[in-house]
Design a protein around this motif. Structure first.
Motif, PDB file in Angstrom:
ATOM      1  N   TYR A 102       0.859  -1.187   0.000  1.00  0.00           N
ATOM      2  CA  TYR A 102       0.000   0.000   0.000  1.00  0.00           C
ATOM      3  C   TYR A 102       0.893   1.234   0.000  1.00  0.00           C
ATOM      4  O   TYR A 102       1.969   1.247   0.621  1.00  0.00           O
ATOM      5  CB  TYR A 102      -0.926   0.001   1.215  1.00  0.00           C
ATOM      6  CG  TYR A 102      -2.017  -1.035   1.095  1.00  0.00           C
ATOM      7  CD1 TYR A 102      -3.204  -0.744   0.458  1.00  0.00           C
ATOM      8  CD2 TYR A 102      -1.828  -2.321   1.606  1.00  0.00           C
ATOM      9  CE1 TYR A 102      -4.202  -1.701   0.326  1.00  0.00           C
ATOM     10  CE2 TYR A 102      -2.813  -3.280   1.480  1.00  0.00           C
ATOM     11  CZ  TYR A 102      -3.997  -2.966   0.836  1.00  0.00           C
ATOM     12  OH  TYR A 102      -4.965  -3.911   0.701  1.00  0.00           O
ATOM     13  N   PHE A 103       0.413   2.251  -0.699  1.00  0.00           N
ATOM     14  CA  PHE A 103       1.193   3.472  -0.900  1.00  0.00           C
ATOM     15  C   PHE A 103       0.351   4.677  -0.518  1.00  0.00           C
ATOM     16  O   PHE A 103      -0.857   4.722  -0.779  1.00  0.00           O
ATOM     17  CB  PHE A 103       1.602   3.572  -2.374  1.00  0.00           C
ATOM     18  CG  PHE A 103       2.121   4.930  -2.785  1.00  0.00           C
ATOM     19  CD1 PHE A 103       3.472   5.226  -2.673  1.00  0.00           C
ATOM     20  CD2 PHE A 103       1.255   5.915  -3.275  1.00  0.00           C
ATOM     21  CE1 PHE A 103       3.956   6.474  -3.043  1.00  0.00           C
ATOM     22  CE2 PHE A 103       1.736   7.157  -3.644  1.00  0.00           C
ATOM     23  CZ  PHE A 103       3.087   7.430  -3.538  1.00  0.00           C
ATOM     24  N   ASN A 104       1.022   5.661   0.101  1.00  0.00           N
ATOM     25  CA  ASN A 104       0.350   6.934   0.340  1.00  0.00           C
ATOM     26  C   ASN A 104       1.390   8.042   0.461  1.00  0.00           C
ATOM     27  O   ASN A 104       2.547   7.800   0.818  1.00  0.00           O
ATOM     28  CB  ASN A 104      -0.491   6.899   1.627  1.00  0.00           C
ATOM     29  CG  ASN A 104      -1.699   7.814   1.541  1.00  0.00           C
ATOM     30  OD1 ASN A 104      -1.779   8.696   0.681  1.00  0.00           O
ATOM     31  ND2 ASN A 104      -2.660   7.620   2.440  1.00  0.00           N
ATOM     32  N   PHE A 105       0.956   9.256   0.107  1.00  0.00           N
ATOM     33  CA  PHE A 105       1.771  10.436   0.344  1.00  0.00           C
ATOM     34  C   PHE A 105       1.628  10.857   1.810  1.00  0.00           C
ATOM     35  O   PHE A 105       0.588  10.622   2.438  1.00  0.00           O
ATOM     36  CB  PHE A 105       1.320  11.593  -0.557  1.00  0.00           C
ATOM     37  CG  PHE A 105       1.566  11.369  -2.013  1.00  0.00           C
ATOM     38  CD1 PHE A 105       2.819  11.622  -2.564  1.00  0.00           C
ATOM     39  CD2 PHE A 105       0.556  10.913  -2.845  1.00  0.00           C
ATOM     40  CE1 PHE A 105       3.054  11.406  -3.913  1.00  0.00           C
ATOM     41  CE2 PHE A 105       0.775  10.697  -4.204  1.00  0.00           C
ATOM     42  CZ  PHE A 105       2.037  10.950  -4.738  1.00  0.00           C
ATOM     43  N   THR A 106       2.656  11.487   2.352  1.00  0.00           N
ATOM     44  CA  THR A 106       2.527  12.075   3.678  1.00  0.00           C
ATOM     45  C   THR A 106       1.631  13.299   3.580  1.00  0.00           C
ATOM     46  O   THR A 106       1.457  13.877   2.497  1.00  0.00           O
ATOM     47  CB  THR A 106       3.903  12.495   4.220  1.00  0.00           C
ATOM     48  OG1 THR A 106       4.474  13.486   3.347  1.00  0.00           O
ATOM     49  CG2 THR A 106       4.854  11.302   4.310  1.00  0.00           C
ATOM     50  N   PRO A 107       1.028  13.742   4.697  1.00  0.00           N
ATOM     51  CA  PRO A 107       0.185  14.941   4.650  1.00  0.00           C
ATOM     52  C   PRO A 107       0.933  16.156   4.094  1.00  0.00           C
ATOM     53  O   PRO A 107       0.354  16.972   3.361  1.00  0.00           O
ATOM     54  CB  PRO A 107      -0.207  15.143   6.112  1.00  0.00           C
ATOM     55  CG  PRO A 107      -0.163  13.772   6.702  1.00  0.00           C
ATOM     56  CD  PRO A 107       0.998  13.092   6.020  1.00  0.00           C
ATOM     57  N   GLU A 108       2.220  16.266   4.417  1.00  0.00           N
ATOM     58  CA  GLU A 108       3.007  17.408   3.933  1.00  0.00           C
ATOM     59  C   GLU A 108       3.197  17.373   2.419  1.00  0.00           C
ATOM     60  O   GLU A 108       3.404  18.407   1.789  1.00  0.00           O
ATOM     61  CB  GLU A 108       4.382  17.422   4.625  1.00  0.00           C
ATOM     62  CG  GLU A 108       4.339  17.633   6.131  1.00  0.00           C
ATOM     63  CD  GLU A 108       3.968  16.374   6.902  1.00  0.00           C
ATOM     64  OE1 GLU A 108       3.801  16.480   8.132  1.00  0.00           O
ATOM     65  OE2 GLU A 108       3.850  15.287   6.278  1.00  0.00           O
ATOM     66  N   ALA A 183      -5.893  -7.243   7.360  1.00  0.00           N
ATOM     67  CA  ALA A 183      -6.282  -5.843   7.465  1.00  0.00           C
ATOM     68  C   ALA A 183      -5.027  -4.989   7.603  1.00  0.00           C
ATOM     69  O   ALA A 183      -4.067  -5.369   8.275  1.00  0.00           O
ATOM     70  CB  ALA A 183      -7.188  -5.636   8.670  1.00  0.00           C
ATOM     71  N   LEU A 184      -5.016  -3.838   6.954  1.00  0.00           N
ATOM     72  CA  LEU A 184      -3.900  -2.907   7.065  1.00  0.00           C
ATOM     73  C   LEU A 184      -4.084  -2.087   8.332  1.00  0.00           C
ATOM     74  O   LEU A 184      -5.018  -1.296   8.443  1.00  0.00           O
ATOM     75  CB  LEU A 184      -3.847  -1.997   5.837  1.00  0.00           C
ATOM     76  CG  LEU A 184      -2.775  -0.899   5.835  1.00  0.00           C
ATOM     77  CD1 LEU A 184      -1.384  -1.525   5.884  1.00  0.00           C
ATOM     78  CD2 LEU A 184      -2.926  -0.021   4.605  1.00  0.00           C
ATOM     79  N   ALA A 185      -3.191  -2.276   9.301  1.00  0.00           N
ATOM     80  CA  ALA A 185      -3.342  -1.629  10.602  1.00  0.00           C
ATOM     81  C   ALA A 185      -2.492  -0.373  10.751  1.00  0.00           C
ATOM     82  O   ALA A 185      -2.600   0.311  11.762  1.00  0.00           O
ATOM     83  CB  ALA A 185      -2.993  -2.621  11.715  1.00  0.00           C
ATOM     84  N   PHE A 186      -1.664  -0.064   9.769  1.00  0.00           N
ATOM     85  CA  PHE A 186      -0.757   1.080   9.881  1.00  0.00           C
ATOM     86  C   PHE A 186      -1.565   2.369   9.934  1.00  0.00           C
ATOM     87  O   PHE A 186      -2.456   2.598   9.120  1.00  0.00           O
ATOM     88  CB  PHE A 186       0.198   1.097   8.693  1.00  0.00           C
ATOM     89  CG  PHE A 186       1.287   2.123   8.789  1.00  0.00           C
ATOM     90  CD1 PHE A 186       2.290   2.004   9.737  1.00  0.00           C
ATOM     91  CD2 PHE A 186       1.322   3.217   7.932  1.00  0.00           C
ATOM     92  CE1 PHE A 186       3.308   2.937   9.831  1.00  0.00           C
ATOM     93  CE2 PHE A 186       2.330   4.152   8.014  1.00  0.00           C
ATOM     94  CZ  PHE A 186       3.325   4.024   8.962  1.00  0.00           C
ATOM     95  N   ARG A 187      -1.251   3.261  10.918  1.00  0.00           N
ATOM     96  CA  ARG A 187      -2.044   4.470  11.127  1.00  0.00           C
ATOM     97  C   ARG A 187      -1.188   5.736  11.206  1.00  0.00           C
ATOM     98  O   ARG A 187      -1.637   6.745  11.732  1.00  0.00           O
ATOM     99  CB  ARG A 187      -2.854   4.348  12.426  1.00  0.00           C
ATOM    100  CG  ARG A 187      -3.949   3.285  12.385  1.00  0.00           C
ATOM    101  CD  ARG A 187      -5.080   3.697  11.459  1.00  0.00           C
ATOM    102  NE  ARG A 187      -6.193   2.760  11.501  1.00  0.00           N
ATOM    103  CZ  ARG A 187      -6.291   1.694  10.734  1.00  0.00           C
ATOM    104  NH1 ARG A 187      -5.319   1.408   9.861  1.00  0.00           N
ATOM    105  NH2 ARG A 187      -7.323   0.887  10.822  1.00  0.00           N
ATOM    106  N   GLU A 188       0.004   5.699  10.686  1.00  0.00           N
ATOM    107  CA  GLU A 188       0.894   6.852  10.775  1.00  0.00           C
ATOM    108  C   GLU A 188       1.136   7.459   9.399  1.00  0.00           C
ATOM    109  O   GLU A 188       0.669   6.940   8.390  1.00  0.00           O
ATOM    110  CB  GLU A 188       2.226   6.437  11.421  1.00  0.00           C
ATOM    111  CG  GLU A 188       2.069   5.837  12.816  1.00  0.00           C
ATOM    112  CD  GLU A 188       3.374   5.303  13.354  1.00  0.00           C
ATOM    113  OE1 GLU A 188       4.445   5.794  12.932  1.00  0.00           O
ATOM    114  OE2 GLU A 188       3.338   4.382  14.179  1.00  0.00           O
ATOM    115  N   ARG A 189       1.836   8.600   9.372  1.00  0.00           N
ATOM    116  CA  ARG A 189       2.283   9.232   8.129  1.00  0.00           C
ATOM    117  C   ARG A 189       1.150   9.404   7.101  1.00  0.00           C
ATOM    118  O   ARG A 189       1.303   9.158   5.921  1.00  0.00           O
ATOM    119  CB  ARG A 189       3.428   8.433   7.516  1.00  0.00           C
ATOM    120  CG  ARG A 189       4.688   8.436   8.375  1.00  0.00           C
ATOM    121  CD  ARG A 189       5.750   7.562   7.772  1.00  0.00           C
ATOM    122  NE  ARG A 189       6.142   8.003   6.440  1.00  0.00           N
ATOM    123  CZ  ARG A 189       7.098   8.899   6.176  1.00  0.00           C
ATOM    124  NH1 ARG A 189       7.749   9.488   7.164  1.00  0.00           N
ATOM    125  NH2 ARG A 189       7.378   9.218   4.925  1.00  0.00           N
TER     126      ARG A 189
END
Length: 203
Positions: A102-108, A183-189
């Motif tokens: 799974y991929f995501n950009f940081t909020p910044e 389930a993807l449990a990662f909740r940071e960044r």
């Protein structure tokens, strides 16, 4: 009564309350404790230790993998093998291309939680990410730390999460591995608020 005259079942019942490090010490007390059959105790330790690690949890599929790939190891040696494997921080390209990511950009960098969360894959030396052309990647080690290099972007540091999944990050983006049926449990960044269950992204 000498300790060595106690019934094996009683001694093993007492030993079953020991954590792994203390069980190792117990087995080294003398020749008798060293020869005591503690394999079932170690299997129970493995079951309890790995149940929070999706990649190593003793599912029927994982048990079959262990029988095929670690046939000569008893459960104590399997415990040590998994402990080493689950904490190493260098991934192989075979693992990169076999895992679900799974991929995501940081909020910044413009990440908007589940709005920008997506799956991606690594295949034949390229990263495949929706809305982007395939990008070449490579793995390298610098000063003992492994990095993922993608095209001309800043290097991504390779690390492990407490649940033994892979975490790959730079200042702008995050890649997290996840089992296909987990389930993807990662909740940071920027992953806060995401809930991924069996491959479906929800808010």
């Amino acid at each position: 009564m000498p300790f060595s005259d106690l019934p094996d079942t009683l001694v093993k019942n007492v030993a079953s309350f020991l954590p792994p490090r203390d069980l190792c010490r117990f087995e080294m007390v003398d020749r008798w404790t060293h020869q005591l059959d503690t394999d079932e105790l170690w299997k129970t330790i493995c079951e309890n230790r790995w149940k929070q690690w999706p990649r190593y949890r003793l599912t029927p599929e994982q048990l079959e993998w262990i029988r095929e790939n670690l046939p000569s190891m008893n459960w104590k040696r399997r415990f040590v093998w998994v402990e080493d494997d689950a904490t190493r921080t260098r991934i192989t390209w075979e693992e990169m291309e076999a895992h679900t990511w799974y991929f995501n950009f940081t909020p910044e960098a413009g990440g908007r939680g589940s709005d920008t969360l997506q799956t991606c894959r690594f295949s034949q030396g390229f990263l495949f990410l929706s809305q982007y052309l395939p990008m070449p990647y490579r793995l390298e080690v610098v000063d003992g730390v492994q990095y993922l290099r993608i095209y001309h972007f800043p290097p991504h540091r390779v690390d492990r999460l407490p649940n033994a999944e892979w975490l790959i990050t730079n200042i702008n983006v995050t890649f997290v591995s996840c089992g296909e049926n987990e389930a993807l449990a990662f909740r940071e960044r920027g992953f806060q608020g995401n809930h991924v269950e069996r491959g479906h992204i929800t808010t």
